[in-house]
Write a protein that holds these residues in place. Structure first.
Motif, short mmCIF file in Angstrom:
data_model
loop_
_atom_site.label_atom_id
_atom_site.label_comp_id
_atom_site.label_asym_id
_atom_site.label_seq_id
_atom_site.Cartn_x
_atom_site.Cartn_y
_atom_site.Cartn_z
N GLY A 76 0.82 -1.21 0.00
CA GLY A 76 0.00 0.00 0.00
C GLY A 76 0.85 1.25 0.00
N ARG A 94 5.17 -7.45 0.41
CA ARG A 94 4.97 -6.23 -0.37
C ARG A 94 3.92 -6.39 -1.47
NH1 ARG A 94 4.92 -3.87 2.70
NH2 ARG A 94 5.17 -1.89 1.65
N ASN A 108 -8.50 7.56 5.94
CA ASN A 108 -8.01 6.24 6.35
C ASN A 108 -8.85 5.68 7.51
OD1 ASN A 108 -5.33 5.47 8.60
ND2 ASN A 108 -6.25 4.04 7.19
#
Ligand code: PLP
Length: 388
Positions: free
Chosen positions: A102, A247, A173
């Motif tokens: 992200g 990742r 968020n």
């Protein structure tokens, strides 16, 4: 001996690097530190995902460069995941971009959409990588305070007219790092309205999308009507499947934004190791029992920590989601003074709230990232300080 660029000098100080250094000093000196400061999941990746990686690693097709923008099977898996989890229909060819976690997407997006001097609305407190992305784009931040009395949601009414007009991008968020707050559909609907009205692109960081407590599954920004027209959501497998080291993440939403990310990434990298892509697709598509177990585990840890701290007299409230608790520090201490004290006197490491912005002052962030026994021990060590 080389002078670094102005761009590099403009980057904010990496706050977590100094935190880790400080904690490591204590560990090197032989102290048994209970480290609740960082956001690193402590559990392994589920076996069924690792098995897919092991098998896929033997396939010679994955020893070559993978397709630049990722394998279509992974994009299809992302689309199926969104339809299954959130009832949101996604065109996997146009509305999904594969990311190196992200973080990559969050940092790349401002560079894709902004010019020097453009304004970005950023939550305060908030995840520091938003600042890095803004700095790399040469853009400017306007911070939106997240206050306890507003359930740690930004109040769009408070944003000055001039900033509304100038802003091109907005980060939000939920479940939130660092506050542990969650948002409901009506907040996302308001966000879409606001973004539409002022022509702002929304980036919803959904890193903790799987982690909601008391049976309340976090809502996706894309569930709001019209969300895709004005923004994207960034999803990551780091927390949902304990795959932080792998990742893998993806952006999903507005096709012109997705195209922009892919274009930038064409210049930066070739895509992820193909075997990782196969394992990521398996994580998204196969049984989600591991996710249910993970959420139960964090909820039990949350209860142990919060009830324990309340019992010793610390006036704290429980997070609704994410794996962080956001705790008000006692009167008379700054965030840094209080976290230094906990490390020095109790060998409990927490993150001082001011590292997440001005409005983080007066808080510390505590990660639910060790087992219940260690959390209980952390509470006991804090109790011995007789501060509450
Ligand atoms: N967003 C938030 C709020 C986070 O806390 C994190 C990781 O800690 C990320 C994004 C990035 O996660 P990753 O790059 O591992 O996908």
């Amino acid at each position: 001996q080389f002078e670094t660029s102005k761009l590099l000098k403009s980057l904010p100080k990496q706050f977590f690097a100094s935190l880790v250094k400080n904690v490591n000093r204590y560990i090197m000196d032989g102290y048994d530190v209970i480290n609740l400061g960082q956001g690193n999941p402590d559990q392994p990746t589920p076996d069924h995902i690792i098995r897919v990686l092991q098998e896929a690693a033997k396939n010679p097709i994955h020893h070559k460069y993978s397709p630049f923008r990722g394998f279509p099977f992974l994009k299809e898996a992302c689309a199926k995941f969104y339809e299954r989890e959130y009832g949101v229909k996604i065109d996997h060819e146009k509305e999904v971009a594969i990311l190196f976690g992200g973080k990559a997407g969050l940092v790349e997006l401002p560079q894709c959409l902004l010019n020097a001097g453009d304004i970005v609305l950023v939550p305060d407190p908030g995840y520091p990588d938003y600042w890095s992305g803004v700095a790399l784009a040469g853009a400017e931040m306007y911070t939106m305070p997240l206050k306890a009395e507003n359930s740690f949601l930004p109040d769009f009414e408070e944003i000055p007219k001039e900033m509304e007009e100038k802003a091109k991008l907005m980060f939000i968020n939920y479940p939130n790092n660092p506050t542990g707050a969650t948002a409901n559909l009506s907040f996302f609907e308001k966000t879409v309205d606001f973004a539409n009205k002022h022509n702002i692109c929304v980036i919803h960081d959904f890193a903790y999308g799987a982690i909601g407590f008391e049976g309340k599954k976090p809502v996706s920004y894309l569930e709001a009507v019209g969300a895709k027209e004005v923004g994207v959501e960034i999803y990551t497998l780091s927390k949902t499947y304990n795959m932080a080291g792998w990742r893998v993440g993806f952006a999903v939403g507005n096709p012109s934004v997705i195209e922009a990310i892919e274009l930038l990434q064409d210049h930066l990298y070739v895509s992820l190791f193909g075997a990782v892509q196969e394992a990521a697709a398996a994580a998204l598509l196969e049984s989600q029992q591991c996710v249910e177990q993970l959420v139960d585990m964090y909820e039990s840890r949350r209860n142990v920590l919060i009830k324990g701290l309340q019992k010793i007299g610390w006036d704290v409230t429980a997070p609704h989601g994410s794996f962080f608790a956001w705790l008000k520090v006692p009167e008379g201490y700054t965030s840094e003074q209080f976290s230094d004290l906990l490390l020095e006197k109790a060998q409990v490491a927490v993150a001082p709230g001011n590292g997440f912005g001005k409005y983080g002052e007066g808080y510390v962030r505590v990660g639910l990232l060790t087992n219940e026994e260690r959390l209980q021990e952390a509470v006991q060590r804090i109790a011995k300080l007789s501060m509450f």
